[in-house]
Design a protein around this motif. Structure first.
Motif, PDB file in Angstrom:
ATOM      1  N   GLN A 424       0.860  -1.189   0.000  1.00  0.00           N
ATOM      2  CA  GLN A 424       0.000   0.000   0.000  1.00  0.00           C
ATOM      3  C   GLN A 424       0.897   1.241   0.000  1.00  0.00           C
ATOM      4  N   LEU A 425       0.860   1.963  -1.113  1.00  0.00           N
ATOM      5  CA  LEU A 425       1.691   3.168  -1.238  1.00  0.00           C
ATOM      6  C   LEU A 425       0.962   4.372  -0.649  1.00  0.00           C
ATOM      7  N   ASN A 426       1.660   5.473  -0.504  1.00  0.00           N
ATOM      8  CA  ASN A 426       1.077   6.693   0.086  1.00  0.00           C
ATOM      9  C   ASN A 426       0.403   6.392   1.422  1.00  0.00           C
ATOM     10  N   THR A 427       0.986   5.480   2.158  1.00  0.00           N
ATOM     11  CA  THR A 427       0.381   5.040   3.421  1.00  0.00           C
ATOM     12  C   THR A 427       1.422   5.192   4.526  1.00  0.00           C
ATOM     13  N   ARG A 428       1.159   6.137   5.408  1.00  0.00           N
ATOM     14  CA  ARG A 428       2.159   6.468   6.430  1.00  0.00           C
ATOM     15  C   ARG A 428       1.704   5.948   7.789  1.00  0.00           C
ATOM     16  N   LEU A 429       2.581   5.221   8.454  1.00  0.00           N
ATOM     17  CA  LEU A 429       2.264   4.744   9.800  1.00  0.00           C
ATOM     18  C   LEU A 429       2.305   5.942  10.750  1.00  0.00           C
ATOM     19  N   LEU A 440      -1.234 -11.589  21.466  1.00  0.00           N
ATOM     20  CA  LEU A 440      -0.895 -10.178  21.327  1.00  0.00           C
ATOM     21  C   LEU A 440      -1.115  -9.721  19.898  1.00  0.00           C
ATOM     22  N   SER A 441      -1.501  -8.475  19.749  1.00  0.00           N
ATOM     23  CA  SER A 441      -1.536  -7.952  18.389  1.00  0.00           C
ATOM     24  C   SER A 441      -1.206  -6.468  18.427  1.00  0.00           C
ATOM     25  N   TRP A 442      -0.987  -5.930  17.260  1.00  0.00           N
ATOM     26  CA  TRP A 442      -0.594  -4.533  17.135  1.00  0.00           C
ATOM     27  C   TRP A 442      -1.639  -3.780  16.320  1.00  0.00           C
ATOM     28  N   GLN A 443      -2.100  -2.668  16.878  1.00  0.00           N
ATOM     29  CA  GLN A 443      -3.021  -1.810  16.138  1.00  0.00           C
ATOM     30  C   GLN A 443      -2.188  -0.736  15.459  1.00  0.00           C
ATOM     31  N   ALA A 444      -2.202  -0.749  14.139  1.00  0.00           N
ATOM     32  CA  ALA A 444      -1.415   0.238  13.397  1.00  0.00           C
ATOM     33  C   ALA A 444      -2.379   1.203  12.727  1.00  0.00           C
ATOM     34  N   SER A 445      -2.050   2.500  12.819  1.00  0.00           N
ATOM     35  CA  SER A 445      -2.970   3.494  12.267  1.00  0.00           C
ATOM     36  C   SER A 445      -2.275   4.393  11.264  1.00  0.00           C
ATOM     37  N   THR A 446      -3.029   4.752  10.247  1.00  0.00           N
ATOM     38  CA  THR A 446      -2.643   5.831   9.341  1.00  0.00           C
ATOM     39  C   THR A 446      -3.688   6.922   9.560  1.00  0.00           C
ATOM     40  N   GLN A 447      -3.609   8.004   8.814  1.00  0.00           N
ATOM     41  CA  GLN A 447      -4.635   9.053   8.900  1.00  0.00           C
ATOM     42  C   GLN A 447      -6.012   8.470   8.584  1.00  0.00           C
ATOM     43  N   ALA A 448      -6.030   7.492   7.661  1.00  0.00           N
ATOM     44  CA  ALA A 448      -7.304   7.044   7.121  1.00  0.00           C
ATOM     45  C   ALA A 448      -7.806   5.729   7.676  1.00  0.00           C
ATOM     46  N   GLN A 449      -6.931   4.916   8.250  1.00  0.00           N
ATOM     47  CA  GLN A 449      -7.379   3.570   8.627  1.00  0.00           C
ATOM     48  C   GLN A 449      -6.656   3.054   9.859  1.00  0.00           C
TER      49      GLN A 449
END
Ligand code: SAM
Length: 674
Positions: A424-429, A440-449
């Protein structure tokens, strides 16, 4: 410390029937009449491999690990490979670890395996991918990655003590204990135990007392059963209970360099299909990590903040595979050596039509009298086998035949082109948080998702500093400007300066203070400047001038023959680490490290084997400097081994040197010195 990575050859005698016999050990590699049946009887049947492999699917295991003493001709390996493909579910992987102190040459191997026409397809693949005869750990991927061979060339005891793995079945081969008592040592049995779990089985052709006692002493149940053919007895058994803790089994080093996750915290640990890894960054480090994981059947999502793959330092048009091999053995040099051999093989495997990878070799010219002497002594002392480093020409150069050049963006695209990889391009963590629940899991966020992942690997080089939710790293940028010069313009400049334009042609990569590769699309690519503390992103004429003077010197052209106005170029920033070694492994909080291992500030020699900080599935892979083409493929394979809980392709001493915790631990130890 080793004085040479070259290995002693086996002393062989070939019988009239074509079977190899060791004159050194006065023993046979296999029975010439019934070698195949013997292998199947002793090793496959008596480890119940067919049944165990058939049930892999229902036991939720994605892989099975065999370890062997004495690779020899690879017959046991080939039989296991063939049988695994026939019995195991198609989404499972076989890891086969073996050790060999006296490896056969490729031609001897070819000769020996001619005896088994039914294995021809497998033998040919093994021969094609057989590693260089150099001391250390080699990882070879066969059958599109379903068969992973981890081969230690060197003494068995040393190899197993350097390894991290979770072995399911042992093939205890090696010449008869009466002829080779040194190999069957108490230390070897100790490591066989350390690398085993409850239920790990073993079988061996011998029923000698030294072997049965050795295995019993470390906790194996041992039984004698009928031997193959006319042989009276052999031994089999299993480990009833593993008394060592997971961390004692997995980390032989200090506790702060533990790299393994506790499977108890991850109930789905064995199911690669249930893992979903977020790789952040689509440069070489990210692409090789994603590739290695996908090869193991793991789903990967790659987030890249830029508009394209390899848009930063990994996006130079032409990169060289240029290892700086040292003149002595150190863990870091072992890392670069095995990473280099692995990378060269991988690129050839990925691009057998030579579209983006050319294995044309690399000439390294000395940059000073001191370096000339270093090269001379490295050659004289035969530190490396000739197939890896040899003498070249009259200028005191060394030549690396396995090197070459790569079109970097093509390579990254090829690595990421896998059905299990979603880029996924243009996708910033923007944020990353851990859920407290098990698994255990990790919630990763971008501006949109926002999305949940089982593991996260940060491959963001210098941009890691912007991820302020992660611990700080000591990484820093070093500006590099590469220059391009169309051959037409260069030829014209040569004729204006009365220079021979034939000098512009080089068949291999040339390196000295800078480098130039053979022309790509009628353009010479060369460089590169090395500008510390320089943040300028623009291409500068001054940089072209510096690069051109280096190019002229490399090509033996008069100074100022070539013109900077003819040059194009690109600027990027290498990601460097103060000790010039990448940071690869799990990330821990420095605050927690300080609090758990505070004793180090009072006693720097404290040996602690009790792991205080569990790994939770967050990893980093940065700091490859100018050597990413060399170091990233094996680093990716290493991280994939941690995430899939499969055998490590790196020795423990190397793992410690790459470990992200090393800076905090060093600082703690130094605070004691002050
Ligand atoms: N498994 C092999 C096969 O499938 O062809 C046959 C192994 S052969 C009987 C024994 C092997 O053990 C030889 O290749 C020998 O060089 C190797 N070996 C003997 N002593 C060793 C040691 N101390 N460390 C590592 N390898 C050793």
């Amino acid at each position: 410390m080793l004085t040479s990575y070259c290995l002693a050859s086996p002393q062989l005698n070939w019988g009239d029937d074509g079977a190899p016999h060791s004159t050194q050990f006065d023993d046979v590699y296999f029975d010439k009449d019934a070698g195949l049946e013997e292998t199947r009887y002793v090793f496959l049947q008596h480890n119940q491999l067919d049944e165990r492999w058939k049930s892999l699917g229902s036991s939720n295991k994605s892989h099975f690990t065999i370890a062997e003493t004495g690779f020899g001709t690879g017959l046991n390996f080939l039989c296991a490979w063939q049988a695994f493909l026939a019995s195991a579910p198609s989404d499972t992987t076989l890891h086969f670890i073996s050790v060999e102190k006296f490896p056969l040459s490729k031609s001897a191997l070819t000769n020996a395996l001619k005896m088994w026409p039914s294995l021809e397809t497998y033998s040919q693949a093994l021969i094609a991918h057989y590693p260089e005869l150099s001391h250390g750990l080699h990882r070879i991927e066969l059958a599109q990655g379903r068969i992973q061979l981890t081969l230690w060339f060197g003494e068995a005891e040393e190899g197993f003590s350097a390894l991290n793995a979770d072995v399911d079945a042992w093939f205890l081969d090696g010449f008869a204990p009466s002829k080779n008592p040194e190999m069957w040592s108490p230390t070897l049995f100790k490591h066989i135990h350390r690398l085993s779990h409850q239920g790990t089985s073993f079988s061996t052709f011998t029923a000698a007392g030294i072997v049965r006692r050795g295995l019993k002493e470390v906790g194996f149940e041992v039984r004698k059963v009928k031997g193959f053919g006319h042989k009276r007895e052999m031994a089999v058994g299993e480990l009833a209970e593993q008394t060592l803790s997971l961390t004692e089994r997995m980390s032989q080093g200090e506790a702060w360099f533990n790299v393994r996750q506790n499977p108890a915290a991850l109930p789905t640990n064995n199911e690669n299909q249930n893992k979903h890894v977020l790789v952040v960054g689509a440069g070489l480090a990210g692409a090789t990590t994603a590739y290695a994981l996908a090869k193991q059947g793991v789903n990967v999502t790659v987030w890249e903040q830029g508009e394209s793959v390899a848009c930063k330092a990994s996006g130079n048009p032409q990169g060289m595979l240029y290892p700086k091999l040292a003149s002595q053995d150190t863990p870091v040099n072992r890392f670069y050596l095995s990473a280099y051999l692995y990378a060269s093989k991988l690129y050839s495997q990925l691009d057998d039509d030579a579209v983006f990878w050319q294995q044309c070799g690399l000439e390294q010219r000395p940059t000073s009298e001191k370096e000339k002497q270093r090269f001379a002594s490295l050659l004289e002392n035969k530190l490396y086998p000739e197939s890896i480093v040899c003498k070249h020409g009259a200028e005191g150069s060394i030549f690396l035949p396995l090197s070459g050049w790569v079109v970097l963006t093509d390579l990254c695209h090829k690595l990421l082109d896998h059905p299990l990889i979603d880029v996924q391009l243009n996708t910033r963590l923007d944020a990353l948080t851990k859920t407290g629940s098990v698994p255990l899991s990790w919630q990763a966020s971008t501006q949109a998702q926002q999305q949940s992942f089982s593991h996260v690997v940060i491959c963001t080089a210098n941009d890691t500093h912007e991820l302020d939710f992660l611990p700080k790293t000591p990484a820093y940028p070093i500006r590099g400007q590469v220059s391009y010069l169309p051959l037409e313009a260069a030829k014209k400049a040569c004729s204006n300066a009365n220079e021979d334009s034939a000098k512009l042609t080089t068949e291999h990569v040339l390196c000295q203070k800078g480098y130039v590769s053979p022309a790509l699309q009628d353009t010479l690519h060369f460089g590169s400047t090395y500008d510390a503390k320089d943040q300028d992103e623009t291409v500068r004429t001054e940089g072209h001038c510096r690069n051109l003077r280096i190019l002229e010197s490399l090509l033996h052209l008069k100074e100022n023959t070539l013109n900077e106005e003819d040059c194009g170029g690109r600027v990027s920033f290498r990601c460097a680490i103060p000790d010039y070694t990448p940071m690869i492994g799990p990330i821990a909080s420095p605050v927690e490290l300080h609090s758990h291992y505070a004793i180090l500030s009072k006693n720097a020699k404290w040996k602690c084997h009790q792991v205080a900080i569990e790994q939770e599935g967050l990893f980093i892979n940065i700091g490859h400097g100018s050597r990413g083409l060399v170091s990233t493929p094996l680093s990716g394979a290493y991280l994939a081994s941690l995430i899939t809980n499969t055998p490590s392709p790196l020795e423990q001493s190397i793992i410690n040197k790459l470990h992200p915790n090393r800076f905090v631990i060093r600082a703690l130890k130094r605070s004691n010195a002050n």
